[in-house]
Design an enzyme around this catalytic site. Structure first.
Site, PDB file in Angstrom:
ATOM      1  N   HIS A  78       0.824  -1.213   0.000  1.00 54.77           N
ATOM      2  CA  HIS A  78       0.000   0.000   0.000  1.00 54.77           C
ATOM      3  C   HIS A  78       0.855   1.259   0.000  1.00 54.77           C
ATOM      4  CE1 HIS A  78       0.290   1.011   4.387  1.00 54.77           C
ATOM      5  NE2 HIS A  78       0.321  -0.290   4.567  1.00 54.77           N
ATOM      6  N   ASP A  80      -0.322   4.491   0.955  1.00 56.59           N
ATOM      7  CA  ASP A  80      -0.631   5.511   1.952  1.00 56.59           C
ATOM      8  C   ASP A  80       0.122   5.269   3.243  1.00 56.59           C
ATOM      9  OD1 ASP A  80      -2.291   3.172   2.416  1.00 56.59           O
ATOM     10  OD2 ASP A  80      -3.436   4.370   3.848  1.00 56.59           O
ATOM     11  N   ASP A 140       6.117   1.726   6.406  1.00 59.20           N
ATOM     12  CA  ASP A 140       4.815   1.071   6.354  1.00 59.20           C
ATOM     13  C   ASP A 140       3.921   1.912   5.442  1.00 59.20           C
ATOM     14  OD1 ASP A 140       2.455  -0.281   6.799  1.00 59.20           O
ATOM     15  OD2 ASP A 140       2.209   0.399   8.859  1.00 59.20           O
ATOM     16  N   GLU A 173      -5.041   1.796   2.789  1.00 62.46           N
ATOM     17  CA  GLU A 173      -4.982   0.607   3.644  1.00 62.46           C
ATOM     18  C   GLU A 173      -4.999   0.983   5.112  1.00 62.46           C
ATOM     19  OE1 GLU A 173      -3.072  -2.625   6.037  1.00 62.46           O
ATOM     20  OE2 GLU A 173      -2.493  -0.525   5.802  1.00 62.46           O
ATOM     21  N   GLU A 174      -4.345   2.094   5.450  1.00 62.72           N
ATOM     22  CA  GLU A 174      -4.205   2.466   6.855  1.00 62.72           C
ATOM     23  C   GLU A 174      -5.518   2.882   7.503  1.00 62.72           C
ATOM     24  OE1 GLU A 174      -1.825   1.756   8.533  1.00 62.72           O
ATOM     25  OE2 GLU A 174       0.060   1.910   7.446  1.00 62.72           O
ATOM     26  N   ASP A 196       3.768  -6.239   3.669  1.00 56.67           N
ATOM     27  CA  ASP A 196       3.294  -5.186   4.573  1.00 56.67           C
ATOM     28  C   ASP A 196       3.559  -5.558   6.029  1.00 56.67           C
ATOM     29  OD1 ASP A 196       2.061  -2.864   5.463  1.00 56.67           O
ATOM     30  OD2 ASP A 196       0.032  -3.681   5.300  1.00 56.67           O
ATOM     31  N   HIS A 378       3.895   3.468  12.507  1.00 60.64           N
ATOM     32  CA  HIS A 378       2.842   4.424  12.873  1.00 60.64           C
ATOM     33  C   HIS A 378       3.305   5.477  13.873  1.00 60.64           C
ATOM     34  CE1 HIS A 378      -0.881   1.882  11.550  1.00 60.64           C
ATOM     35  NE2 HIS A 378       0.159   1.705  10.746  1.00 60.64           N
TER      36      HIS A 378
END
Length: 403
Positions: A78, A80, A140, A173-174, A196, A378
């Protein structure tokens, strides 16, 4: 180009997804990286590379002669980044790590401390990509994107037999929407892997069942000087709601297969307040019970303060992919063999989160999750070792060439 060089390039592109948006993609800025990747794929020789109106990037490498009848394999990542920390103006750099604390930002006195992050101890002697401590890194999952593209480049430039490769890069995705508009039929893979994951050697095919909850509280605002027996403060009701939920099921008290109810953000004034939650559990029965508890708490307060005082909107996000992967465990075994050949120690671990692969597995595309090498996702202390990215590229190439 090596994977880490691609990552350093990609993290400069601001792609944070927007959970408040109702559009697909949630933020138009996600197209900036999508268009960049399409151009890069075409430059590598992926002639069918394209991005659709919803910001999904697709491309493919045809099978080499003699491998046309083998199952088509997909690799997905992903584009994003998570809204949990700033993803704008990322200042990434490489440090040679010899142990101890890493000064990320001298002006602000921000350190990545070995005492706070145990993973640093196993990375002595490696070259770590870090930030300046004010943003996340975006490994990520831009590391997954970089590793997939690098693996594709190796196949195209170094040759070797391989089955058909399907490449997919997703937005959002997030915020749990990465698979919403994914064209499984058009993608054309028989099975796939999401790149991922985190620590090198981890393969994941068990994830949380996941839902989100938006709980809205309605009050009545009156001048505080004349508020007696009239004012209804929605903020107090919101705090009362939170107090009704089980304390032991907060994420800071859970690990392994233990689920949680997590308050992610709150806003309020006297007249209206709102609490947003995510609900997670590997066990479906326990997952459903958590949602029932949240609804019961709302019902209790509506009985106490009057109908309509509390409104709760629950939305399922994804489910545990294990039951969809178990009938085709050969794809897990294939990945574990590829990891071992790349010098990794393969380990099956449950995901305390989710991936696009969970939704895709339920929709007919079996899709376990593979490591990318990153740590501390994150947050502002996210980092990834260059050497681990190189290992992950080798793993992907091994999977693709494996007969």
């Amino acid at each position: 180009m090596r994977a880490y060089e691609r990552l350093l390039d990609y993290v400069r592109v601001y792609t944070t997804s927007d959970p408040e948006s109702g559009t697909h993609p949630s933020a138009a800025r996600e197209f900036d990286l999508a268009h960049k990747l399409v151009e890069e794929l075409k430059a590598l020789g992926v002639e069918d590379a394209r991005v659709d109106e919803h910001c999904y990037v697709y491309g493919s490498l045809p099978a080499t002669p003699g491998c046309e009848e083998k199952p088509a394999l997909g690799l997905i990542a992903h584009m994003d980044t998570a809204p949990d920390a700033s993803g704008a103006d990322i200042k990434a750099r490489i440090v040679e790590y010899t142990g101890g604390d890493i000064l990320l930002n001298g002006e602000k006195g921000i350190y990545l401390r070995e005492t706070d992050y145990e993973s640093l101890k196993r990375n002595h002697g490696k070259h770590l990509i870090v930030t300046d401590g004010t943003t996340l890194l975006g490994a990520d999952d831009k590391a997954g994107v970089a590793e997939i593209l690098t693996a594709a480049e190796i196949l195209l430039t170094q040759g070797g037999n391989h089955a058909t490769l399907k490449i997919g890069f997703t937005p959002d995705e997030e915020i749990g929407r990465g698979a919403d508009k994914f064209d499984i039929q058009g993608f054309g893979a028989d099975y796939a892997y999401t790149a991922d994951g985190g620590t090198v050697g981890e393969i994941e095919y068990e994830n949380f069942n996941a839902a989100s909850a938006c709980v809205t509280f309605h009050g009545l605002n009156i001048h505080p000087g004349s508020a007696k027996d009239k004012m209804v403060n929605s903020q107090y009701i919101a705090m009362e709601y939170q107090s009704l939920l089980p304390t032991a099921q907060k994420p800071e008290y859970t690990e392994g297969y233990e689920g949680f109810i997590h308050l992610t953000d709150m806003r309020g004034e006297v007249e209206n307040s709102q609490l947003r939650y995510i609900i997670r559990d590997h066990d479906m029965a326990k997952f459903q019970e958590k949602k029932r508890l949240m609804t019961a708490a709302a019902d209790f307060l509506n009985d106490k303060y009057g109908p309509g005082t509390v409104e709760i909107a629950l939305r399922d996000s994804y489910f545990n992919m294990r039951e969809k992967i178990e009938p085709c465990m050969e794809i897990v075994d294939r990945a574990k063999r590829a990891m071992a050949l790349a010098g990794m120690n393969p380990r099956e671990v449950p995901v305390r989160g989710g991936t696009d692969g969970a939704r895709l597995s339920y929709e007919g595309l079996p899709c376990p999750n593979l490591c990318t090498g990153g740590e501390n996702y994150h947050g502002r202390f996210e980092y990834i070792p260059v050497e681990d990215m190189e290992q992950c590229v080798k793993m992907l190439v091994n999977i693709l060439r494996m007969q």
